[in-house]
Design a protein around this motif. Structure first.
Motif, PDB file in Angstrom:
ATOM      1  N   TRP A 186       0.810  -0.991   0.144  1.00  0.00           N
ATOM      2  CA  TRP A 186       0.126   0.087   0.085  1.00  0.00           C
ATOM      3  C   TRP A 186       0.999   0.749   0.012  1.00  0.00           C
ATOM      4  O   TRP A 186       0.906   2.591  -0.367  1.00  0.00           O
ATOM      5  CB  TRP A 186      -0.951  -0.450   1.257  1.00  0.00           C
ATOM      6  N   ASN A 187       2.151   1.191   0.672  1.00  0.00           N
ATOM      7  CA  ASN A 187       2.951   2.542   0.815  1.00  0.00           C
ATOM      8  C   ASN A 187       3.353   2.389  -0.736  1.00  0.00           C
ATOM      9  O   ASN A 187       3.727   4.123  -0.829  1.00  0.00           O
ATOM     10  CB  ASN A 187       3.739   2.029   2.113  1.00  0.00           C
ATOM     11  N   LEU A 189       2.265   1.442  -3.439  1.00  0.00           N
ATOM     12  CA  LEU A 189       1.112   2.155  -3.890  1.00  0.00           C
ATOM     13  C   LEU A 189       0.892   3.877  -3.631  1.00  0.00           C
ATOM     14  O   LEU A 189       0.318   5.067  -5.590  1.00  0.00           O
ATOM     15  CB  LEU A 189      -0.024   1.645  -3.636  1.00  0.00           C
ATOM     16  N   ARG A 190       0.807   4.117  -2.374  1.00  0.00           N
ATOM     17  CA  ARG A 190       0.685   5.240  -2.710  1.00  0.00           C
ATOM     18  C   ARG A 190       1.489   6.353  -2.556  1.00  0.00           C
ATOM     19  O   ARG A 190       1.404   7.968  -3.204  1.00  0.00           O
ATOM     20  CB  ARG A 190      -0.169   5.564  -0.504  1.00  0.00           C
ATOM     21  N   ASP A 191       3.042   6.438  -2.042  1.00  0.00           N
ATOM     22  CA  ASP A 191       4.058   7.181  -2.293  1.00  0.00           C
ATOM     23  C   ASP A 191       4.274   7.030  -3.274  1.00  0.00           C
ATOM     24  O   ASP A 191       5.437   8.203  -3.515  1.00  0.00           O
ATOM     25  CB  ASP A 191       4.712   6.802  -0.937  1.00  0.00           C
ATOM     26  N   ILE A 251       1.083   5.931  -7.069  1.00  0.00           N
ATOM     27  CA  ILE A 251       0.032   6.955  -7.822  1.00  0.00           C
ATOM     28  C   ILE A 251       0.958   8.394  -8.091  1.00  0.00           C
ATOM     29  O   ILE A 251       0.863   9.194  -9.501  1.00  0.00           O
ATOM     30  CB  ILE A 251      -0.826   7.122  -6.483  1.00  0.00           C
TER      31      ILE A 251
END
Length: 295
Positions: A205-206, A208-210, A213
């Protein structure tokens, strides 16, 4: 070594003789800035004036009927009539031009918001999970290849002639560009950046987010702008049935009676509002993705 900086005595000022035309620019003068601003305004304005002049020349030449090429005065009169109440008639079809434009913009906003949100979410998923991309990409390509008018009549059969089919059409028109752009951008995220983040202990998730994206945002914004443009090009199709109030409905209704000035006013309203919205999107993109073109 000879210096490019003037080595005159400190405290003295060297100025060009009066009347030679070589006066040094005064503090606060920005000739290059003013020149750029003048060019940015003058060239588009000149092109518009030339186009209007050629249009008026063609209208008064008598080569074509006024039904095909109405004089600019007729278009102006139609604009005024659509924007005011005159002789007991309120605007066009009892709605003012601003009310028609508001309804169209509202439909576009709702449809584009739904289509872009779904497209970006779909693009992130397809770009991150290869088997999802292989599963859904043929359907996305199929939808992208279809002109909106081709499936609008099916939407009318399924959903009726109220707001639902119009918004659904605009959402379906806006979805593919956002999805394709986001999918490509996510799948093209530099592998070294992802591996570096994982080596530092970042979770999926990190990453993907940081990493993913932010790297995909520039191309995603390009897809969003394309989505808005395609949705705008589908407005007339979306408002074919029960489209009044609405600019597309006005254009369609006026064309039934060969009312070319009203058709032209509708086209101008759609085009100018589209330019403004695109400028707003570019400004938002500049603020949201300041690293575009710099990394």
């Amino acid at each position: 070594m000879t210096s490019l900086i003037d080595s005159s005595t400190p405290g003295t000022a060297t100025s060009a003789p009066a009347g030679t035309g070589d006066e040094a620019p005064r503090a606060g003068d920005h000739p290059s800035l003013w020149r750029r601003l003048a060019t940015a305004v003058a060239l588009p304005l000149a092109s518009v004036l030339v186009f209007l002049g050629l249009w008026q020349l063609a209208a008064v030449s008598g080569i074509w009927s006024e039904t095909f090429v109405p004089p600019l005065g007729n278009v102006w009169t139609a604009l005024v009539d659509m924007s005011t109440t005159h002789d007991g008639v309120r605007g066009y079809a009892d709605y003012l031009l601003g009310e028609h434009l508001y309804m169209t913009l509202r439909r576009v906003f709702v449809g584009v918001t739904i289509g872009v949100a779904a497209g970006v979410a779909l693009g992130v998923t397809m770009g991150s999970i290869p088997w999802v991309r292989r599963l859904l990409e043929p359907w996305l390509t199929f939808l992208r290849a279809l002109p909106p008018l081709a499936y609008f009549f099916l939407l009318v059969i399924w959903l009726g002639i109220d707001e639902t089919p119009k918004i659904t059409l605009l959402a379906l028109a806006a979805l593919p560009p956002a999805a394709v752009a986001t999918t490509t951008a996510v799948a093209s995220t530099p592998v070294p950046l992802v591996e570096a983040a994982r080596a530092l202990g970042a979770s999926r998730w990190n990453v993907l987010r940081d990493v993913v994206i932010p790297a995909a945002l520039p191309e995603t914004f390009t897809g969003i702008r394309l989505s808005v443009g395609i949705a705008y090009s589908s407005v007339v199709a979306a408002e074919l049935f029960n489209g009044i109030p609405g600019i597309g409905g006005v254009v369609k209704d006026a064309s039934n009676y060969n009312n070319t000035p009203v058709v032209l006013v509708g086209i101008l309203a759609i085009g100018l509002s589209g330019l403004i919205i695109d400028a707003v999107l570019r400004a938002v993109e500049t603020r949201a993705v300041p690293w575009r073109g710099k990394a």
